[in-house]
Design a protein around this motif. Structure first.
Motif, PDB file in Angstrom:
ATOM      1  N   PHE A   1     -37.115 -59.444  24.597  1.00  0.00           N
ATOM      2  CA  PHE A   1     -37.888 -58.227  24.858  1.00  0.00           C
ATOM      3  C   PHE A   1     -38.741 -58.382  26.115  1.00  0.00           C
ATOM      4  CE2 PHE A   1     -41.680 -55.593  24.469  1.00  0.00           C
ATOM      5  CZ  PHE A   1     -41.116 -54.341  24.237  1.00  0.00           C
ATOM      6  N   LEU A   2     -39.401 -59.524  26.255  1.00  0.00           N
ATOM      7  CA  LEU A   2     -40.257 -59.743  27.420  1.00  0.00           C
ATOM      8  C   LEU A   2     -39.451 -59.803  28.714  1.00  0.00           C
ATOM      9  CD1 LEU A   2     -42.740 -62.398  25.962  1.00  0.00           C
ATOM     10  CD2 LEU A   2     -43.191 -59.979  26.403  1.00  0.00           C
ATOM     11  N   GLN A   3     -38.245 -60.334  28.638  1.00  0.00           N
ATOM     12  CA  GLN A   3     -37.419 -60.471  29.833  1.00  0.00           C
ATOM     13  C   GLN A   3     -36.641 -59.200  30.163  1.00  0.00           C
ATOM     14  OE1 GLN A   3     -35.017 -63.903  28.886  1.00  0.00           O
ATOM     15  NE2 GLN A   3     -36.588 -65.366  29.589  1.00  0.00           N
ATOM     16  N   HIS A   4     -36.362 -58.392  29.141  1.00  0.00           N
ATOM     17  CA  HIS A   4     -35.509 -57.206  29.340  1.00  0.00           C
ATOM     18  C   HIS A   4     -36.120 -55.986  28.654  1.00  0.00           C
ATOM     19  CE1 HIS A   4     -32.466 -60.104  30.677  1.00  0.00           C
ATOM     20  NE2 HIS A   4     -32.681 -60.772  29.562  1.00  0.00           N
ATOM     21  N   ARG A   5     -37.398 -55.773  28.865  1.00  0.00           N
ATOM     22  CA  ARG A   5     -38.102 -54.721  28.135  1.00  0.00           C
ATOM     23  C   ARG A   5     -37.494 -53.344  28.372  1.00  0.00           C
ATOM     24  NH1 ARG A   5     -44.208 -53.096  29.592  1.00  0.00           N
ATOM     25  NH2 ARG A   5     -43.064 -52.648  31.515  1.00  0.00           N
ATOM     26  N   ASP A   6     -37.282 -52.976  29.633  1.00  0.00           N
ATOM     27  CA  ASP A   6     -36.763 -51.640  29.935  1.00  0.00           C
ATOM     28  C   ASP A   6     -35.386 -51.414  29.316  1.00  0.00           C
ATOM     29  OD1 ASP A   6     -39.043 -51.065  31.338  1.00  0.00           O
ATOM     30  OD2 ASP A   6     -38.188 -51.574  33.300  1.00  0.00           O
ATOM     31  N   ARG A   7     -34.518 -52.407  29.434  1.00  0.00           N
ATOM     32  CA  ARG A   7     -33.172 -52.284  28.875  1.00  0.00           C
ATOM     33  C   ARG A   7     -33.220 -52.138  27.353  1.00  0.00           C
ATOM     34  NH1 ARG A   7     -29.354 -57.350  29.605  1.00  0.00           N
ATOM     35  NH2 ARG A   7     -29.930 -56.950  31.793  1.00  0.00           N
ATOM     36  N   MET A   8     -34.060 -52.933  26.721  1.00  0.00           N
ATOM     37  CA  MET A   8     -34.141 -52.903  25.265  1.00  0.00           C
ATOM     38  C   MET A   8     -34.721 -51.578  24.782  1.00  0.00           C
ATOM     39  SD  MET A   8     -35.608 -55.914  22.832  1.00  0.00           S
ATOM     40  CE  MET A   8     -35.103 -56.021  21.116  1.00  0.00           C
ATOM     41  N   LEU A   9     -35.734 -51.060  25.474  1.00  0.00           N
ATOM     42  CA  LEU A   9     -36.328 -49.791  25.075  1.00  0.00           C
ATOM     43  C   LEU A   9     -35.347 -48.639  25.294  1.00  0.00           C
ATOM     44  CD1 LEU A   9     -39.990 -50.202  26.401  1.00  0.00           C
ATOM     45  CD2 LEU A   9     -39.187 -50.302  24.047  1.00  0.00           C
ATOM     46  N   ASP A  10     -34.572 -48.718  26.367  1.00  0.00           N
ATOM     47  CA  ASP A  10     -33.542 -47.691  26.605  1.00  0.00           C
ATOM     48  C   ASP A  10     -32.547 -47.663  25.454  1.00  0.00           C
ATOM     49  OD1 ASP A  10     -34.645 -46.850  28.965  1.00  0.00           O
ATOM     50  OD2 ASP A  10     -33.339 -48.080  30.237  1.00  0.00           O
ATOM     51  N   GLU A  11     -32.136 -48.852  24.996  1.00  0.00           N
ATOM     52  CA  GLU A  11     -31.179 -48.922  23.888  1.00  0.00           C
ATOM     53  C   GLU A  11     -31.790 -48.416  22.592  1.00  0.00           C
ATOM     54  OE1 GLU A  11     -29.953 -52.960  23.757  1.00  0.00           O
ATOM     55  OE2 GLU A  11     -28.798 -52.859  25.624  1.00  0.00           O
ATOM     56  N   LEU A  12     -33.060 -48.741  22.352  1.00  0.00           N
ATOM     57  CA  LEU A  12     -33.720 -48.310  21.133  1.00  0.00           C
ATOM     58  C   LEU A  12     -33.900 -46.802  21.071  1.00  0.00           C
ATOM     59  CD1 LEU A  12     -36.567 -50.985  20.726  1.00  0.00           C
ATOM     60  CD2 LEU A  12     -34.673 -50.596  19.155  1.00  0.00           C
ATOM     61  N   PHE A  13     -34.205 -46.183  22.217  1.00  0.00           N
ATOM     62  CA  PHE A  13     -34.543 -44.765  22.227  1.00  0.00           C
ATOM     63  C   PHE A  13     -33.351 -43.876  22.577  1.00  0.00           C
ATOM     64  CE2 PHE A  13     -38.974 -46.326  23.703  1.00  0.00           C
ATOM     65  CZ  PHE A  13     -39.273 -46.704  22.402  1.00  0.00           C
ATOM     66  N   ARG A  14     -32.193 -44.490  22.783  1.00  0.00           N
ATOM     67  CA  ARG A  14     -31.010 -43.708  23.132  1.00  0.00           C
ATOM     68  C   ARG A  14     -30.554 -42.882  21.930  1.00  0.00           C
ATOM     69  NH1 ARG A  14     -26.732 -47.498  25.279  1.00  0.00           N
ATOM     70  NH2 ARG A  14     -28.290 -47.665  26.951  1.00  0.00           N
ATOM     71  N   GLU A  15     -30.313 -41.602  22.142  1.00  0.00           N
ATOM     72  CA  GLU A  15     -29.871 -40.704  21.055  1.00  0.00           C
ATOM     73  C   GLU A  15     -28.348 -40.569  21.047  1.00  0.00           C
ATOM     74  OE1 GLU A  15     -31.908 -37.031  21.381  1.00  0.00           O
ATOM     75  OE2 GLU A  15     -33.904 -37.909  21.126  1.00  0.00           O
TER      76      GLU A  15
END
Length: 242
Positions: free
Chosen positions: A228-242
């Motif tokens: 998460f710390l290294q790839h925060r933006d990517r992980m959040l994009d995946e989490l919030f993708r509809e």
């Protein structure tokens, strides 16, 4: 180190289909051996780490809502369902120690304050200030720094719930001082990658339906936090993708 082994008395269990014996790690438990003075229980919620820790506390005759052998107070749902079905092997046996659980710490702090109120030097054991008048994290640290002594076993259930990352680092120092200066054993159930970083501790994973040794870098808590710390933006994009 005092507590050497926990044994499940399987012949006393009438059914492994009922709680808590239906929990996979309990169902498969025979013996659990401790080899280090600091042991961490890690695993997902519901994996059974708190259930086993509470059973050990119950067998130590500590109050399963939190406290030691001298703390008598009632908190709902604090009764252990597993304690009567395990055997603890000691060398040597100790009666001094403490069980601390984050979820019932407020009730414990009120109880400890009440016990200390009539003393000649009230609250000396907690830094001179009532626990319930301190913040959650402050009261935790007051207890750690002023009450924990040698020749004892300490059982802690998710202490990081009350501690900021900075206070978790301070708590690591408390553990280090106890291990350096005193004869102490600690068993800690935690989700904290910071606490898990304590050197030369044994980490027991409760995932995959069994208790097994693991290394710090291999724990899901550390891997997920690092990713998460290294790839925060990517992980959040995946989490919030509809």
């Amino acid at each position: 180190m005092f507590l050497k082994k926990v044994t499940l008395l399987r012949d006393k269990v009438s059914s492994f289909q009922k709680y808590p014996f239906s929990i996979p790690i309990v169902k498969h438990l025979h013996e659990l051996t401790f080899t280090k003075n600091v042991t961490f229980f890690v695993g997902e919620n519901g994996s059974g780490k708190s259930t086993l820790l509470e059973a050990i506390a119950d067998k130590c005759e500590f109050n399963t809502a939190g406290g030691n052998r001298n703390n008598f107070y009632d908190v709902k749902a604090s009764e252990s369902h597993l304690g009567d079905y395990i055997r603890l092997s000691w060398l040597p046996k100790v009666t001094n120690g403490f069980f601390l659980r984050a979820e019932s710490f407020y009730q414990l702090s009120l109880h400890l304050d009440e016990m200390d109120r009539g003393a000649k030097q009230p609250y000396k054991s907690y830094g001179g200030k009532p626990l319930h008048m301190q913040s959650h994290g402050e009261s935790f640290m007051s207890l750690f720094q002023n009450r924990f002594t040698g020749k004892a076993i300490y059982l802690l259930d998710e202490p990081e719930a009350a501690l900021s990352p900075a206070r978790q680092l301070v708590f690591l120092r408390v553990i280090h001082q106890l291990m350096k200066e005193k004869n102490v054993q600690m068993i800690i159930a935690t989700h904290s990658p910071i606490l898990l970083g304590y050197p030369d501790a044994e980490i027991l994973s409760f995932d995959d339906n069994r208790i097994h040794k693991t290394e710090y870098e291999q724990t899901e808590h550390v891997q997920l936090t690092k990713y998460f710390l290294q790839h925060r933006d990517r992980m959040l994009d995946e989490l919030f993708r509809e």
